[in-house]
Design a protein around this motif. Structure first.
Motif, PDB file in Angstrom:
ATOM      1  N   UNK A   1      27.358 -19.415  27.161  1.00 18.51           N
ATOM      2  CA  UNK A   1      28.374 -18.867  28.063  1.00 18.51           C
ATOM      3  C   UNK A   1      28.211 -19.420  29.476  1.00 18.51           C
ATOM      4  N   UNK A   2      26.967 -19.541  29.934  1.00 16.08           N
ATOM      5  CA  UNK A   2      26.693 -20.108  31.259  1.00 16.08           C
ATOM      6  C   UNK A   2      27.128 -21.573  31.287  1.00 16.08           C
TER       7      UNK A   2
ATOM      8  N   UNK B   1      31.477 -17.064  32.324  1.00 15.17           N
ATOM      9  CA  UNK B   1      31.207 -15.837  33.061  1.00 15.17           C
ATOM     10  C   UNK B   1      31.980 -15.799  34.366  1.00 15.17           C
ATOM     11  N   UNK B   2      32.552 -14.642  34.636  1.00 11.27           N
ATOM     12  CA  UNK B   2      33.167 -14.365  35.927  1.00 11.27           C
ATOM     13  C   UNK B   2      33.008 -12.871  36.164  1.00 11.27           C
ATOM     14  N   UNK B   3      32.308 -12.526  37.236  1.00  8.76           N
ATOM     15  CA  UNK B   3      32.110 -11.109  37.512  1.00  8.76           C
ATOM     16  C   UNK B   3      33.452 -10.455  37.822  1.00  8.76           C
TER      17      UNK B   3
ATOM     18  N   UNK C   1      20.866 -12.886  34.214  1.00  6.00           N
ATOM     19  CA  UNK C   1      21.757 -13.966  34.634  1.00  6.00           C
ATOM     20  C   UNK C   1      21.933 -13.849  36.138  1.00  6.00           C
ATOM     21  N   UNK C   2      21.689 -14.951  36.841  1.00  8.76           N
ATOM     22  CA  UNK C   2      21.742 -14.937  38.303  1.00  8.76           C
ATOM     23  C   UNK C   2      22.880 -15.823  38.794  1.00  8.76           C
TER      24      UNK C   2
ATOM     25  N   UNK D   1      23.317 -18.946  36.173  1.00 11.27           N
ATOM     26  CA  UNK D   1      22.207 -19.527  35.413  1.00 11.27           C
ATOM     27  C   UNK D   1      21.338 -18.414  34.888  1.00 11.27           C
ATOM     28  N   UNK D   2      20.630 -18.706  33.817  1.00 12.49           N
ATOM     29  CA  UNK D   2      19.738 -17.697  33.262  1.00 12.49           C
ATOM     30  C   UNK D   2      18.580 -17.452  34.212  1.00 12.49           C
ATOM     31  N   UNK D   3      18.181 -16.207  34.302  1.00  9.85           N
ATOM     32  CA  UNK D   3      17.056 -15.807  35.161  1.00  9.85           C
ATOM     33  C   UNK D   3      16.171 -14.871  34.345  1.00  9.85           C
ATOM     34  N   UNK D   4      15.520 -15.417  33.300  1.00 11.62           N
ATOM     35  CA  UNK D   4      14.705 -14.555  32.434  1.00 11.62           C
ATOM     36  C   UNK D   4      13.502 -13.997  33.175  1.00 11.62           C
ATOM     37  N   UNK D   5      13.024 -12.876  32.710  1.00 16.14           N
ATOM     38  CA  UNK D   5      11.820 -12.265  33.279  1.00 16.14           C
ATOM     39  C   UNK D   5      10.959 -11.781  32.108  1.00 16.14           C
ATOM     40  N   UNK D   6       9.666 -11.696  32.328  1.00 19.24           N
ATOM     41  CA  UNK D   6       8.780 -11.261  31.226  1.00 19.24           C
ATOM     42  C   UNK D   6       9.038  -9.820  30.837  1.00 19.24           C
TER      43      UNK D   6
END
Length: 71
Positions: free
Chosen positions: A11-12, A17-19, A56-57, A66-71
């Protein structure tokens, strides 16, 4: 709606994506200020519903995501 990380990346990459009033994209909160903003965003969905995707940031300058994964 994307169900997996691969779906999110597709999707990114596709610019899908559109907020909007019904979709909000966030990186994982890491401060009290982020938590307060997240609470405000969630409460805005109380009337009409909506979807919040964490991980997602937005790049505000280029209006891309872009993806902004976190643990």
């Amino acid at each position: 709606m994307p169900k997996t990380e691969v779906d999110l990346q597709d999707a990114v990459d596709g610019g899908l994506f559109e907020e909007s009033h019904h979709l909000d994209l966030k990186k994982a909160p890491n401060s009290k200020g982020d938590n307060k903003e997240l609470a405000r965003d969630l409460s805005s969905f109380a009337v009409d519903g909506g979807t919040l995707i964490i991980g997602v940031q937005e790049n505000k300058e280029s209006r891309t995501f872009g993806l902004a994964p976190s643990p």
